[in-house]
Every structure is written in C-alpha cells, then in structure tokens.
Design a protein around this motif. Structure first.
Motif: not given
Length: 212
Positions: A168-174, A178-184
């Motif tokens: 998820d985006c919490t584990t991605a580089p700050a 970051c793209n995640q979810g239905q829209r992505a």
C-alpha cells in the motif's frame, strides 16, 4: 645423529609455518583489494562486510562476513541470520520484500530491519524476529511478487510507486507519487504508460486474450 634429525624436523616445521603464513597474507591481500560483494565472493575464502563496504578473510571484530550478496538472498530469515549466508551483515525491507546492504537502500520512511552487525544501527534484529516483521520474509507478499509490472500491480489492488509494486502507499517511498485504489485500477494504462513490456500485459482468461 639425533641432533641432526631434530634440527632438520624443526627447520621443516618452521619453513611450513612461514609458507602457510605467507599464503594467508596473500589471500587476505587478495580479499582486501575487492571493492564489491560480487568481486569479493569470487575470491577463495573471502567474505563481504556490507555496511563497512570491505572484503576480508574469515571473522574478526566486526563478526563474520556474508557468504552471499544481499541481492541473492530472498527471505527475511536468511537475510537477518547470525549464521550463513548473511552473518548479520544485511538489512531486511518488508516494503520491497528485499534483503539490502543497509537500511540506507530502503524506501524513505518505510520500515527497515538491520542485522546484528550493521554499522550505526540503534536497534538490530535477527531471524527470530522475522515472524513479527510484515511479510514474514517468505516471499508470499502478493504485491511484491509483481515487482516492476505496473499494470498487474494496479489490477491486483496494490500500490505503484517509484517503479515498484508495494502493499500500500504507506510502505511506498515518501518522496514519490503513489497510485492505488479503484481509480488507479481503471486508469492503469495511462499510469503505466512508461511500461513498454507489451508481452507482460497479455493475459489468458477463459480462453480469451485480453489486455491488462
């Protein structure tokens, strides 16, 4: 006669001892001239001390060097073990499911677990901690299995950031988008426009060939 035999035996033993010492010094010099893990481990008897960035023979004040490079280690337990192959020299990143030379190589602001002999770490970990570390170090983290395949990553509901797939985006580089979810998921073709590996985008579903 006995004195002659004793003197001959002593002389032979000293010669062998000097020869052995010279061989060990040559091997140690050969190790110390290596500047990378791969070049280090190609040399007989050499081991790699990752966070100090040097190649040495055997064990010393900084523990025993690793007998495998971090990039060759695929599990948390192997990465953080006191024994072979890592000997506490590496760090484990659950965000990318990778064994790293140090936590300096991990995504910014993401959890990272340094081994016992990593330089400058405030707290260190070993293989017994892997069951508590996210991902468990067993490569079953579904999102990390997509690695650099952007479209499959987003289609699976994972997060895409910094050219890698994350849980998820919490584990991605700050410091990276970051793209995640239905829209992505719906817009993955445009998000992943830089992914030119066309063959990876083809999936066989119920006898039909479709595009991811």
């Amino acid at each position: 006669m006995r004195l002659f035999v004793f003197a001959f035996t002593l002389g032979t033993a000293l010669s062998l001892s000097i020869a052995t010492s010279t061989d060990e010094e040559e091997e140690r010099r050969s190790c110390s001239s290596a500047t990378s893990c791969s070049s280090c481990l190609r040399r007989s008897g050499c081991t790699w001390h990752a966070t100090l960035g040097f190649c040495d023979k055997g064990c010393g004040m900084n523990g025993c060097g690793a007998t495998k490079c971090a990039s060759e280690i695929t599990t948390c337990r192997q990465c953080l073990t006191f024994d072979a192959p890592a000997y506490g020299q590496y760090a484990w990143s659950p965000a990318t499911n990778e064994c790293l030379n140090s936590c300096d190589d991990a995504p910014a602001d993401a959890p990272c677990y340094p081994g016992y002999y990593t330089e400058g770490a405030m707290k260190t970990y070993d293989s017994s901690d892997c069951s508590k570390i996210d991902g468990g170090g067993n490569n079953r983290n579904r999102c990390s299995s997509f690695k650099s395949n952007c479209k499959k990553c987003l289609k699976a509901g994972c997060a895409w950031s910094g050219g890698k797939c994350h849980k998820d985006c919490t584990t991605a580089p700050a410091d990276a988008a970051c793209n995640q979810g239905q829209r992505a998921k719906r817009n993955r073709r445009s998000i992943c426009a830089s992914d030119f590996f066309f063959d990876d985008d083809i999936e066989d579903m119920d006898g039909m060939v479709t595009f991811a």
